[in-house]
Motif scaffolding. Structure first.
Motif, PDB file in Angstrom:
ATOM      1  N   GLU A 123     -52.934  22.868 -80.835  1.00 36.90           N
ATOM      2  CA  GLU A 123     -51.750  22.004 -81.621  1.00 36.90           C
ATOM      3  C   GLU A 123     -50.502  23.346 -81.225  1.00 36.90           C
ATOM      4  N   GLU A 124     -50.353  24.449 -81.142  1.00 33.49           N
ATOM      5  CA  GLU A 124     -49.463  25.587 -80.958  1.00 33.49           C
ATOM      6  C   GLU A 124     -49.377  25.302 -79.415  1.00 33.49           C
ATOM      7  N   ASP A 147     -49.406  22.800 -77.513  1.00 35.11           N
ATOM      8  CA  ASP A 147     -48.883  21.770 -77.743  1.00 35.11           C
ATOM      9  C   ASP A 147     -46.695  21.118 -78.202  1.00 35.11           C
ATOM     10  N   LYS A 148     -46.043  22.456 -78.728  1.00 34.25           N
ATOM     11  CA  LYS A 148     -45.154  22.587 -79.218  1.00 34.25           C
ATOM     12  C   LYS A 148     -44.657  23.391 -77.915  1.00 34.25           C
TER      13      LYS A 148
END
Length: 299
Positions: A269-270, A272-273
């Motif tokens: 998730e991180e 993807d940022k």
């Protein structure tokens, strides 16, 4: 003209047909000249905690420091394309848009904010230009970095080389314990990839031990979601492969690599940022189709 040094490794631009036992072509290296800093210790499979240390940088601050900008990507060059003017002082990074090894170096370039200093030269894997093998890399492998009248290769060496020889935020920790752990994790990448590739011919869950290793590694420093708390070359080394493994195993083997692995889920998730990384990503469906063509026909 200065003498030309050449170092090669990573994935071939061609797509030969071969038995599954040889499918792990990514990890096979052909090295003519190696960097002095290329030697790393064998992976320590029994991980040891190094304690808690608050991160001194985050991926977001690194991106801000590097001045990440949206890049218009050039078209891939094929057999009909004219070659660039080799060794004219321009630093060039030769890649394929779908090669995970080349993607490592591409991400590093972007994270350092070097879009204006390192020119991206993408190649068509299915219809590669002859001049690449003749002038740059006789093995037709990517990535290759043309810099100061030399050609260097092998993705793990290149991400270190770019981090050490170009301006931009550092992507390697200063803390001695984190440096040691980083080398352990970098040396484990081939073992990790081979384990997951091997699982393609059986139940996808056979890759579980490899992903458990990643989950454990992500648990060693608790201040952040990354391997070393701060975003680093270690995250860059693993990201292109996990980007491919996750959708492929879910689609083909119905195996969710994030199930019961909260650290890995948070890391994905991180990542993807991260804008520098996002600019190198391909659509998951495209990656799944590439792997289906490459691997399933051999099973």
């Amino acid at each position: 003209m200065a003498s030309l040094k050449v170092t090669y490794s990573s994935s071939s631009l061609s797509s030969p047909s071969f038995p599954f036992s040889q499918l792990i072509s990514f990890s096979k290296k052909v090295t003519l000249v190696r960097f002095p800093d290329a030697v790393v210790s064998p992976p320590k499979l029994k991980l040891q905690a190094f304690g808690k240390t608050r991160a001194t940088a985050t991926v977001h601050s690194a991106q801000k420091a590097a001045g990440i900008v949206k890049e218009v990507l050039p078209p891939a060059l094929d057999s009909t394309s004219e070659p660039p003017p080799f060794f004219d002082g321009t630093t060039r990074l030769y890649i394929s848009y779908t090669c995970p090894y080349a993607q490592r170096v591409w991400i590093t370039r972007n994270c350092k904010g070097l879009q204006g200093q390192i020119k991206l030269v993408p190649l068509d894997r299915q219809n590669r230009p002859d001049w690449y093998g003749e002038k740059i890399n006789p093995t037709n492998k990517v990535p290759s970095l043309e810099h100061k009248n030399e050609v260097k290769g092998e993705s793990l060496d290149l991400i270190k080389y770019i981090d050490n020889h170009f301006e931009g935020p550092s992507l390697f920790p200063d803390d001695p314990a984190k440096k040691e752990f980083a080398e352990v994790l970098l040396s484990y990448t081939d073992t990790f990839n081979e384990a997951v590739f091997s699982s393609f011919k059986v139940d996808g869950s056979e890759a579980g031990a490899a992903f458990d290793y990643i989950e454990t590694a992500l648990s060693k420093f608790e201040d952040g979601p990354f391997f070393l708390d701060q975003f680093s070359l270690v995250d860059i080394a693993y990201a292109p492969f996990i980007e491919r493994f996750q959708p492929f195993l879910l689609d083909v083997k119905k195996y969710d690599i994030t199930e019961d692995r909260p650290k890995l889920a948070a890391w994905i998730e991180e990542m993807d940022k991260n804008e520098a990384y996002k600019q190198t990503r391909r659509e998951p469906k495209e990656l799944v189709e590439i792997y289906k063509k490459r691997f399933l026909a051999q099973l």
